[in-house]
Design a protein around this motif. Structure first.
Motif, mmCIF file in Angstrom:
data_model
loop_
_atom_site.group_PDB
_atom_site.id
_atom_site.type_symbol
_atom_site.label_atom_id
_atom_site.label_comp_id
_atom_site.label_asym_id
_atom_site.label_seq_id
_atom_site.Cartn_x
_atom_site.Cartn_y
_atom_site.Cartn_z
ATOM 1 N N THR A 23 0.869 -1.169 0.000
ATOM 2 C CA THR A 23 0.000 0.000 0.000
ATOM 3 C C THR A 23 0.900 1.212 0.000
ATOM 4 O OG1 THR A 23 -1.528 -1.203 1.404
ATOM 5 C CG2 THR A 23 -1.824 1.189 1.297
ATOM 6 N N TYR A 24 0.600 2.186 -0.807
ATOM 7 C CA TYR A 24 1.376 3.418 -0.737
ATOM 8 C C TYR A 24 0.459 4.558 -0.345
ATOM 9 C CZ TYR A 24 4.417 7.299 -1.619
ATOM 10 O OH TYR A 24 5.170 8.427 -1.437
ATOM 11 N N CYS A 25 0.771 5.150 0.794
ATOM 12 C CA CYS A 25 0.004 6.299 1.239
ATOM 13 C C CYS A 25 0.972 7.195 1.976
ATOM 14 C CB CYS A 25 -1.111 5.845 2.184
ATOM 15 S SG CYS A 25 -1.888 7.216 3.050
ATOM 16 N N ASN A 26 1.130 8.401 1.524
ATOM 17 C CA ASN A 26 1.963 9.332 2.292
ATOM 18 C C ASN A 26 1.150 10.580 2.581
ATOM 19 O OD1 ASN A 26 3.819 11.161 3.342
ATOM 20 N ND2 ASN A 26 5.468 9.914 2.486
ATOM 21 N N PRO A 27 0.659 10.695 3.815
ATOM 22 C CA PRO A 27 -0.287 11.767 4.121
ATOM 23 C C PRO A 27 0.347 13.123 4.428
ATOM 24 C CG PRO A 27 0.018 10.361 6.032
ATOM 25 C CD PRO A 27 0.884 9.798 4.955
ATOM 26 N N LYS A 29 1.494 16.625 3.905
ATOM 27 C CA LYS A 29 1.358 17.680 2.899
ATOM 28 C C LYS A 29 2.644 18.510 2.911
ATOM 29 C CE LYS A 29 -2.535 20.245 2.620
ATOM 30 N NZ LYS A 29 -3.461 21.378 2.938
ATOM 31 N N GLU A 187 2.501 5.504 8.553
ATOM 32 C CA GLU A 187 2.316 6.889 8.087
ATOM 33 C C GLU A 187 1.444 7.725 9.022
ATOM 34 O OE1 GLU A 187 1.494 4.288 6.009
ATOM 35 O OE2 GLU A 187 -0.692 4.350 5.852
ATOM 36 N N ASN A 188 0.778 7.056 9.994
ATOM 37 C CA ASN A 188 -0.013 7.839 10.964
ATOM 38 C C ASN A 188 0.887 8.674 11.887
ATOM 39 O OD1 ASN A 188 0.938 5.478 12.053
ATOM 40 N ND2 ASN A 188 -0.881 5.013 13.255
ATOM 41 N N ASN A 190 3.701 10.185 10.530
ATOM 42 C CA ASN A 190 4.303 11.234 9.680
ATOM 43 C C ASN A 190 3.864 12.623 10.126
ATOM 44 O OD1 ASN A 190 4.914 9.035 8.009
ATOM 45 N ND2 ASN A 190 4.536 10.202 6.153
ATOM 46 N N LYS A 278 9.220 0.835 -2.248
ATOM 47 C CA LYS A 278 8.005 0.067 -2.528
ATOM 48 C C LYS A 278 8.266 -1.039 -3.539
ATOM 49 C CE LYS A 278 5.375 2.157 0.309
ATOM 50 N NZ LYS A 278 5.039 1.445 1.549
#
Ligand code: NZQ
Ligand code: ZN
Length: 405
Positions: A23-27, A29, A187-188, A190, A278
């Motif tokens: 899964t790729y998610c980078n929150p 901003k 990522e939570n 980050n 990844k």
């Protein structure tokens, strides 16, 4: 999930690496550019009023960034508590002290203004405020995930290199136990957003700037030198490395060159925001060796990496020969005609060594204060990870440290 588990996930059996499901998610901003701090006041509207401002040993007071930030916080009507004095390679004692301050202040948001140490520290505080256990044992010895509320972190970055501004990593040093250990959270953890103004990095001392450049290079190498991969991540990595080499040479000659410094800042963020890891296995043994050196000497992170890198890469080259040939040709433009694979691969590492010397990096651990008496302890403090071309034995780690002296 610990680093080891995330590596093992991709490993079917020795030497066979599959393209894992991911899964790729980078929150995080990002606000980038010389006007990026203007976005801070708008973002602050999204958070409660108790702000914890975290910074280092004073550089932000000298160069004016502290005043800029504090004025925005005051104009936004925030209640501000401060944790100054976060040291390079933040310690567990400093973390415990910060957690107590954060709890007293009932913090809604932690604002990190500084380099990777400050940003890492802010993340470590954020996952510890509502945690009942001691953070060292839970996160850095047992590598457990966060099971409590996470206080949001934001970052105004002043030093380029670690990628901490867009990842969930935090590295803490325990001098008493002679351990420097990183935990890569999900990522939570980050930063919710990071402000990247290349001008803020212009006051960095030259040694810090160069150490940061090598940190970036090594982050890419750690993810590149693993597996028989031929995937998109490796091609992106080669582009990032070429951009870094190009722009670093401009920055050596002209440290105030905005374009070069901004290219490097952008490269640095993408080098370690999980993108190029990844779908592939990763190595990270240079960091494990460097962190052991850091635990003993408290030396600058990037220099601990430069001091051990060549001995390590020359040692593992035969086990990953094809990738080292690819590195030589695609990154350093080494010509292959009439040469053996071993010669091409060695020329690639020689080219990297010459570039490292151009930067003026520390090239051995003796210059960082390592003595013969420390060797046994260094081996003991080195975490062995299985993702590289050769899973090292303690004897091999000792050999590499000796070669690095
Ligand atoms: O403390 P101040 O006074 O701010 O001075 C700092 C510090 O002495 C100075 N500095 C920073 N920005 C400046 C400046 N001086 C003048 N002008 C500026 N604009 O630079 C010195 C080093 O700062 P530090 O934050 O320690 O450097 P870096 O960004 O290299 O961070 C190193 C830490 O990050 C960890 C390292 O292990 C080390 O503890 N890492 C974190 C990672 C992550 N989160 O993913 C990965 C990395 O591999 C790394 O391990
Ligand atoms: Zn690093």
């Amino acid at each position: 999930m610990s680093i080891d588990e995330s590596l093992i996930k991709f490993k079917k059996k020795e030497g066979e690496i599959i393209l894992g499901n991911f899964t790729y998610c980078n929150p995080t901003k990002l606000y980038f550019g010389d006007q990026s701090l203007h976005n801070l006041s708008t973002e602050l509207e999204n958070y409660g009023s108790n702000i914890l401002l975290v910074y280092g040993g004073g550089s932000i007071k000298k160069n004016g960034i502290y005043d800029e930030v504090i004025n925005i916080l005051k104009d936004s009507g925030k209640n501000i508590a401060e944790i100054p004095g976060v040291m390079p390679n933040p310690t567990i004692e400093k973390l415990r002290e910060g957690v107590a301050i954060a709890r007293d202040h009932k913090v809604d948001l932690i604002l990190a203004v500084g380099g990777g140490s400050v940003c890492d520290y802010a993340k470590a505080v954020s996952v510890s405020i509502h945690c009942d256990e001691d953070p060292w044992d839970k996160y850095f010895i047992r590598f457990e995930d966060v099971s409590c509320e996470i206080v949001p972190v934001e970052c105004v970055l002043t030093m380029v290199g670690t990628g901490s501004e867009m990842n969930g990593g935090t590295i803490i040093t325990n001098h008493e136990q002679k351990l420097k250990i990183g935990h890569v959270f999900g990522e939570n953890v980050n930063p919710k957003f990071s402000i990247l103004n290349p001008n803020y990095t212009l006051t960095l001392p030259k040694t810090q700037m160069m150490a940061g450049f090598y940190d970036i290079m090594n982050h890419i190498c750690e993810q590149y030198f693993s597996g028989a991969d031929d995937n998109t991540s490796d091609y992106i990595s080669e582009g990032l490395m070429k951009s870094l080499i190009h722009s670093s040479r401009i920055a050596i000659q002209d440290p105030n060159n905005y374009e070069a410094r901004s290219n490097i800042m952008w490269t640095s963020t993408w080098a370690l925001n999980t993108l190029v890891a990844k779908g592939k296995s990763t190595d990270w043994m240079v960091h494990m060796l460097g962190q052991a050196v850091g635990a003993y000497t408290d030396a600058t992170h990037g220099m601990t990496l430069s001091a051990v890198s060549l001995a390590y890469y020359r040692y593992i080259m035969p086990y990953g020969l094809d990738k080292f040939v690819r590195f030589a040709t695609n990154v350093w433009d080494v010509k292959v005609e009439g040469k053996t694979k071993e010669q091409v691969a060695a020329e690639g590492l020689n080219a990297m060594e010459n570039w490292m010397k151009e930067l003026g990096l520390v090239m051995n651990i003796t210059d960082l204060g390592v003595t013969d008496e420390m060797l046994e302890g260094l081996v003991h403090s080195t975490i062995i990870l299985p993702g590289g071309y050769k899973t090292l034995t303690p004897e091999e780690i000792s050999t590499i440290f000796k070669e690095s002296m």
